[in-house]
Structures are given as C-alpha cells and as structure tokens.
Design a protein around this motif. Sequence first.
Motif, short mmCIF file in Angstrom:
data_model
loop_
_atom_site.label_atom_id
_atom_site.label_comp_id
_atom_site.label_asym_id
_atom_site.label_seq_id
_atom_site.Cartn_x
_atom_site.Cartn_y
_atom_site.Cartn_z
N MET A 209 0.81 -1.22 0.00
CA MET A 209 0.00 0.00 0.00
C MET A 209 0.84 1.26 0.00
SD MET A 209 -2.99 -1.13 2.71
CE MET A 209 -3.88 0.41 2.42
N ASP B 28 2.91 2.54 2.10
CA ASP B 28 2.88 3.24 3.38
C ASP B 28 4.22 3.94 3.59
OD1 ASP B 28 2.84 4.09 5.98
OD2 ASP B 28 2.05 2.22 6.81
N ARG C 203 5.52 5.36 6.15
CA ARG C 203 6.16 5.01 7.41
C ARG C 203 6.85 3.65 7.30
NH1 ARG C 203 1.05 5.65 11.23
NH2 ARG C 203 0.26 4.46 9.44
N ALA C 204 6.19 2.71 6.62
CA ALA C 204 6.80 1.39 6.43
C ALA C 204 8.02 1.50 5.52
CB ALA C 204 5.78 0.43 5.83
#
Length: 244
Positions: free
Chosen positions: A119, A121, A123-124
């Motif tokens: 997705m 992300d 932060r990931a």
Amino acid sequence: MASLASPALVGRDTPLRLLIGALTCPPAVIQVQGEAGIGKTSLVRAAIEPLTSPDRTVLIGHCHQIREPFPYGPVFDALRHVAAALPERDLLNPVTGALRGYLPELAGHLPPAPSPPPMGDPRAERHHLFRAVHALLGAAGMVVLVVEDLHWADDGTRDLLRFLTDQPPEGLALVVTFRREELPVPGLPFGHAYRRSPGVRSEVISLTPLDVEGVRRLAGALLASPPVWRSPPSCTSVRRGCRS
C-alpha cells in the motif's frame, strides 16, 4: 596566501584522549559540540587519523546550510565510500537492497531491491530504509561514521541517526558535531531526547575557547617558531624609555 590552519592540535589533549577512547570501544555515540570555528572538525580529524587501517572504515558526511536539504543526504554521502568494507552481496541482509536507488555507486555490491511495503505506506518505507542502513553498517564491521554540522540536518537525517543510536551495530562508532546554539530544538541534536542503550558507550565533548596558555601555544604553532609571550611593559619602563 599562506594558510592560518594550525599544524598541530593545541590545547585539546583531554578531549582528544576521550574521543579516541570512545572510537576504539564501539558501539559508541559521541557528540562533539562547540561554537563555530572552535575546532570541532580538527579534533575529530586528529582522532580518526591514527585509526585508519584496513580493519576500520571511516565514513564522513556533511550537513549543509541549504533551504531544502536532501533527506538523509549526509548519511548517504558517507555510505557511498563503504564498498571496500562490504562482504559479497550474497552475504548481505536482503533488506540492504532497498538502498540501491539511493546509492547507485553500490549497486553492484547490494542484493536486489526487495518488494516495496504494501500500500505504499511511507512510514513502512522509511522503516525499511532505516533497517537497510543499519544492516549495511553492521555488515561493514568496524566503522567510524562522522556526521558534521548536525545543526543543519534535515528531520529525516536526525530520525535516521536516532534509529541508529537506539541499537547501533556492534562495530559502529557514531560521531556528530554541532553548534548547540543553532539546533532547531535546544540541547537535542537528534531532535528529541537521546538515552544511551545498555552496552553502548556515550560521550558528550564540549569544546570551549582556549585559555591564555593555549593561545600562546597556538600562536607559536602558526608562526612555526618557539612560542613567545611577553608581558606588556610596566609604567616604570615606559617612563624610563621616554627619558632616554
């Protein structure tokens, strides 16, 4: 024009011993603070010069006073020179492949880039990147990573360095230099409070102006002659000189 750089480090014997001691006992986090021109860089260079050997890699990155600094730029600039210390890429943690796009100079030394986080992300993705830097430094063995002028660093660089200080690789000695009065958050070079992890040596070295003796020795070193310091003439000698 002749350089006015001192050929020797003057008046910094105690900080120098402290810094060398910390560098030779990794993992370590060393903060060197002081006002502009006080000798932070000279101290660090004097400490790392005798440590240069095939068994230890010295990496140096600089923060720059620019409007929009490149995220993680100082760390990536330093890592460009780590290739000689790396094992075969088949022995590297696969996560280090995440650095291929940031460090094209190391593309031939890194494993394939892993699949992106689901997705997209951010932060990931950032965590993936931080883990990759940590793993790469860990694979390089004994490393001294110097980041100069941390007061000019972007938030991303501070976050990355803070991640490294939480549980630094066993062979890493991290040195940061900064001007305390120019930090975005006073007294917090990494952006928020730093707490030493168990087993990690931590030192804060604060450089202050040289005393009179230090200035005398520095002047002698700059002039490449034995240091000379003469007291100002007394009133009596001045009056006698006027009469002669």
